[in-house]
Structure formats: structure tokens, C-alpha cells
Scaffold this motif. Structure first.
Motif: not given
Length: 267
Positions: A42, A258, A236, A255-256, A54, A62-63, A46-47
Motif C-alpha cells: 500500500s 486494498a 491500480d 494506491n489501491r 497518506e 486500513r491497509a 489507504e488514503h
């Protein structure tokens, strides 16, 4: 009033354009084993930089909750030589205040910007749970021996290469970190992958990372033959993920992350 374009904006625009192209380029589904064992990282957590910023503990939480294998984070220094987790040299982009980190003590920083964690806080929370890809930002090190010792203290309970790697866009930043084995270091190439690939091979570093557009299959094979690893970003979309997992890329920066992890888990 028009908004001033910065290198950060231009880089984001480049990634958006390239990702839009590769998102529509279909690729066969990799084997279930490859998908289950790929290592997704990540990028800064995860922002969205609105509800969750971030390089903060909520972004990393979250990650971790999504089962993402690794977390990428950035390290800078305060005025009193405390390593903190932040990307920019100042707080303008994220917090709309032009405060420079190197002009603040850690106490002042924590008082004004409580979301910015120290590196020790991040290591205490995630070390040994998620693999930490720690990017050392290009800065002048006025007290290199002191700063090196402080990093050594932060990493004392983690195994280099197993629990964490150090990364940099400027490989000269690795020179003062001689308490770590060479295999801990991963140079990051913006465009010139060949130059950084040769540096990694010559110095016995752990591998190299760069944009997936500039990472060829030949590079991947050559580094694997040397026992080194390859990381690509920023992946992504499903099609782009399938492409690099099938190519044998070792680390998938996203950047995505999750969402990419969910694809690997549910395919």
C-alpha cells in the motif's frame, strides 16, 4: 485564480494517463497460486487525503485490516533529529500550512500536526505484521552519525530484508546506513531503470523498483537470476495487476492496494 502545477501534479497526471491505457488492455488471469502469493504494498497507506491522509496511522490501519502484505512510507527528519513519516518537506500540500519539518522539533510537530507519526510509532505498530518499505527522502544529513544511530535504534527488533527494506530515489542516501546489509536497499527509478538496475547488481542490493511501464521482462529475469527482486508501481487496475503478477514481479506497489488485495483473494 489558476492552480500552480507542481511536479507532484504532473506525476499524478502521468500515472492517471498510463493507468487509463493499461486498465483497458486485457491480460489472462494468472494462476491462483501466483495471485495468492503475490506481495501487494500500500503506497503511503489507504488514503484519499480528505477523510484519511497518506502516511498516517489511520491509512496504514486500513491497509493492515484489508490484509495487504506491505506498507510503503516516507521518512523525513525534525529539527531535533527525530525520524518522522511524511512525504513532503513541508506541510503545505496536505495541511495548507507552509511549515517545514526540519524547522520544527518533534514536540512542536506533534502539537501542530498530530496526524504525522514518528517512524518509531509506525514500526512499533506494524513492524513484524506488515512488511515495511521505507523510503528515505533526499535530504541533507547534517549529523549523519547521530541520524544513523537513531535509525538503528528504531529498527533494532526487526530483521532487515525480512521485515523491512529501505528505498530511495537517490541511492547515495544508502551510504551512511552501514549498520544494514546491502540486501536491505532498494533504489527507486523514475525513468532510468537501466542505470538503477546496474547499480543494484553492482552493489549487491536487494533489487530495484520502478514504474511498470519501464520495467521489461528481461530486467525481471536478470534480477531474478542474481537473486534480486523487482517492484513495480503504481498498479491500480485488474488488468495491470494480472499483467505484472504473470510476469513474476515480486512487489506490487499500489494506491489501491486494498482493492488489488481483494482481487487476488477473490479471483
Amino acid at each position: 485564480m489558476s492552480k500552480t502545477l507542481t511536479p507532484h501534479h504532473l506525476e499524478d497526471a502521468f500515472h492517471h494517463l498510463i493507468n487509463a491505457i493499461f486498465r483497458k488492455w486485457p491480460h489472462p488471469t494468472p494462476s491462483r497460486h501466483r495471485l495468492r502469493t503475490c506481495r501487494i504494498i500500500s503506497h503511503r497507506g489507504e488514503h484519499d487525503n480528505q477523510t484519511r491522509f497518506e502516511n498516517t496511522l489511520p491509512a496504514f490501519d486500513r491497509a493492515a485490516a484489508a490484509g495487504v502484505w506491505g506498507i510503503e512510507l516516507d521518512v523525513r527528519w525534525t529539527q531535533d533529529w527525530v525520524p518522522v513519516v511524511f512525504h513532503d518537506g513541508d506541510t503545505r500540500r496536505l495541511f495548507n500550512e507552509p511549515a517545514r519539518l526540519r524547522h520544527m522539533t518533534v514536540d512542536t510537530l506533534k502539537n501542530r500536526f498530530p496526524l504525522i507519526p514518528t517512524l518509531a510509532e509506525v514500526v512499533d505498530r506494524y513492524g513484524g505484521r506488515q512488511h515495511l518499505m521505507i523510503e528515505i527522502k533526499t535530504e541533507n544529513y547534517p549529523r549523519p552519525a547521530v541520524q544513523s544511530r537513531r535509525l538503528q535504534k528504531v529498527f533494532i527488533h526487526m530483521a532487515p530484508g525480512l521485515d523491512f527494506h529501505l528505498m530511495s530515489l537517490d541511492p547515495s542516501m544508502f551510504a551512511g546506513l552501514d549498520f544494514l546489509p546491502a540486501t536491505t536497499f532498494i533504489p527507486i527509478a523514475r525513468v532510468r531503470m537501466d542505470r538503477f538496475r546496474r547499480l543494484a547488481a553492482t552493489n549487491g542490493w536487494g533489487g530495484v523498483a520502478g514504474h511498470y511501464l519501464f520495467t521489461t521482462n528481461g530486467m525481471i529475469n536478470r534480477h531474478h537470476a542474481l537473486g534480486q527482486r523487482i517492484g513495480t508501481g503504481f498498479i491500480d487496475s485488474r488488468n495491470c495487476l494480472y499483467r505484472d503478477v504473470s510476469r513474476g514481479v515480486d512487489w506490487i506497489f499500489s494506491n489501491r492496494a486494498a482493492a488489488m488485495q481483494a482481487i487476488c483473494r477473490n479471483t
